[in-house]
Design a protein around this motif. Structure first.
Motif, PDB file in Angstrom:
ATOM      1  N   ALA A   1      -7.494   8.374  -1.235  1.00 25.24           N
ATOM      2  CA  ALA A   1      -8.206   7.250  -0.620  1.00 25.24           C
ATOM      3  C   ALA A   1      -8.190   6.020  -1.515  1.00 25.24           C
ATOM      4  O   ALA A   1      -7.971   4.908  -1.048  1.00 25.24           O
ATOM      5  N   PHE A   2      -8.393   6.246  -2.815  1.00 25.20           N
ATOM      6  CA  PHE A   2      -8.522   5.078  -3.693  1.00 25.20           C
ATOM      7  C   PHE A   2      -7.190   4.562  -4.237  1.00 25.20           C
ATOM      8  O   PHE A   2      -7.120   3.439  -4.691  1.00 25.20           O
ATOM      9  N   THR A   3      -6.147   5.385  -4.204  1.00 24.22           N
ATOM     10  CA  THR A   3      -4.921   4.917  -4.851  1.00 24.22           C
ATOM     11  C   THR A   3      -3.706   4.824  -3.936  1.00 24.22           C
ATOM     12  O   THR A   3      -2.687   4.275  -4.332  1.00 24.22           O
ATOM     13  N   ARG A   4      -3.785   5.377  -2.730  1.00 27.04           N
ATOM     14  CA  ARG A   4      -2.614   5.313  -1.860  1.00 27.04           C
ATOM     15  C   ARG A   4      -2.397   3.875  -1.407  1.00 27.04           C
ATOM     16  O   ARG A   4      -3.329   3.180  -1.016  1.00 27.04           O
ATOM     17  N   ARG A   5      -1.135   3.468  -1.479  1.00 24.17           N
ATOM     18  CA  ARG A   5      -0.814   2.105  -0.999  1.00 24.17           C
ATOM     19  C   ARG A   5      -0.806   2.095   0.512  1.00 24.17           C
ATOM     20  O   ARG A   5      -0.235   2.976   1.149  1.00 24.17           O
ATOM     21  N   GLN A   6      -1.503   1.178   1.092  1.00 22.75           N
ATOM     22  CA  GLN A   6      -1.490   1.079   2.552  1.00 22.75           C
ATOM     23  C   GLN A   6      -0.167   0.440   2.979  1.00 22.75           C
ATOM     24  O   GLN A   6       0.302  -0.491   2.337  1.00 22.75           O
ATOM     25  N   PRO A   7       0.441   0.968   4.078  1.00 20.42           N
ATOM     26  CA  PRO A   7       1.672   0.341   4.577  1.00 20.42           C
ATOM     27  C   PRO A   7       1.370  -1.120   4.988  1.00 20.42           C
ATOM     28  O   PRO A   7       0.343  -1.395   5.588  1.00 20.42           O
ATOM     29  N   GLN A   8       2.309  -1.995   4.638  1.00 23.05           N
ATOM     30  CA  GLN A   8       2.123  -3.422   4.969  1.00 23.05           C
ATOM     31  C   GLN A   8       2.323  -3.660   6.447  1.00 23.05           C
ATOM     32  O   GLN A   8       3.171  -3.067   7.046  1.00 23.05           O
TER      33      GLN A   8
END
Ligand SMILES: [Zn+2]
Length: 340
Positions: free
Chosen positions: A333-340
């Motif tokens: 939750a805290f470190t996954r990069r959200q897809p742009q």
């Protein structure tokens, strides 16, 4: 929390948050309208047993008075103070037992109907009442239906669950309220020689006596949780190892800590919210590329933690695995990069 410090022996007999209840009980006593059974309930750490004992002492005092507070000097007071008053009994689980047995309750019921030694009240305190077996609770019903004159049964319960409705309805229920935060913090400040931070009170769900008991253990837990969480989030520690460590010791306390941590992040995310208690005072440093979670995501994670906490109480869960899944979820939750 493994080893809470013992409560100081010189605590007062009642606490400021008991005052409204004391007034209520005292007024019933002054009008000679005390019920035959009181059910004092509220979360642990609010001094329920103290209040029960205070009421018992007040009733057993033999000095003429306008107020219920015991004189402290008469024969009744001396006996009660020494724990040897023949008209007061306290029923608790026998050593090594988790329940109050039907035999214990029957014995106390039979004792209550006997004439008092000092021609006054006869009082039985049952604590914790929610640990009565079904048979024990049922056997008490008979006593409550035909209560002996000048007898008082005080049931002390940290939870009403487990107490049959038929029993609850025959008692006068008095809920011991959680004190307002400012009152609780003021009382802790006056009572303890050590400074007890607001987050300890929050950790105990607002129960001042519990805060007094656990504050030293909390300080250790807090430090440990901050550093292990920061290490996991920064990729300096393996999830599996940290999870094993958490699972081995005080997992429910760690979950409570995480719950507060997520709630403090949520509060920080709500602009304009000024809460008297903020936890932690210094947030766990998140990695610089950490996702800023929105409030609903933080609440979802907190819900997940609460669910796990309640599962731990109800079922024999694989703790290592549960802790690992939770940590992995936090990390993602805290470190996954959200897809742009
Ligand atoms: Zn007295």
């Amino acid at each position: 929390m493994a080893e809470p410090a013992a409560l100081p022996a010189d605590l007062p007999p009642t606490f400021p948050w008991h005052t409204p209840l004391i007034k209520q009980i005292e007024s019933a006593w002054q009008q000679d309208r005390l019920p035959h059974a009181l059910l004092l309930h509220g979360q642990p750490g609010l001094g329920k047993r103290r209040l029960a004992e205070w009421v018992a002492r007040g009733l057993l005092c033999e000095a003429p008075r306008d107020h219920l507070v015991a004189c402290g000097h008469c024969n009744g007071c001396r006996l009660a103070k020494a724990g040897s008053h023949p008209d007061l009994t306290v029923v608790t689980p026998e050593e090594g037992k988790q329940q109050l047995s039907v035999d214990q309750v029957r014995t106390v019921s039979e004792w209550l109907v006997m004439t008092s030694h000092q021609q006054g009240w006869k009082i039985a305190i049952i604590d914790p009442a929610q640990l009565m077996t079904v048979a024990a609770a049922n056997s008490l019903l008979k006593t409550l239906e035909e209560p002996p004159a000048r007898s008082l049964l005080i049931l002390v319960a940290s939870s009403l669950q487990g107490l049959p409705a038929t029993l609850r309805s025959r008692c006068q229920r008095l809920a011991i309220p959680r004190p307002p935060t400012a009152l609780a913090l003021g009382w802790l400040h006056e009572t303890s020689s050590q400074a007890i931070p607001a987050q300890v009170l929050e950790f105990t769900g607002g129960a001042p006596l519990r805060a007094l008991e656990v504050h030293e253990a909390f300080a250790r837990l807090d430090e440990e949780m901050r550093s292990s969480l920061a290490d996991v989030l920064a990729g300096r520690a393996e999830v599996t190892r940290v999870a094993q460590f958490w699972a081995k010791e005080a997992l429910p306390d760690r979950l409570a800590w995480l719950d507060l941590w997520l709630m403090s992040l949520a509060r920080q995310a709500i602009a304009g919210t000024l809460d008297l208690v903020t936890f932690p005072e210094q947030p766990v440093p998140l990695p610089t590329n950490a996702n800023v979670l929105n409030i609903s995501h933080l609440y979802r994670l907190a819900d997940r933690i609460r669910e796990l906490k309640s599962q731990l109480q109800r079922t024999a869960l694989n703790r290592d695995l549960a802790a690992e899944l939770l940590l992995a979820e936090l990390l993602t939750a805290f470190t996954r990069r959200q897809p742009q």
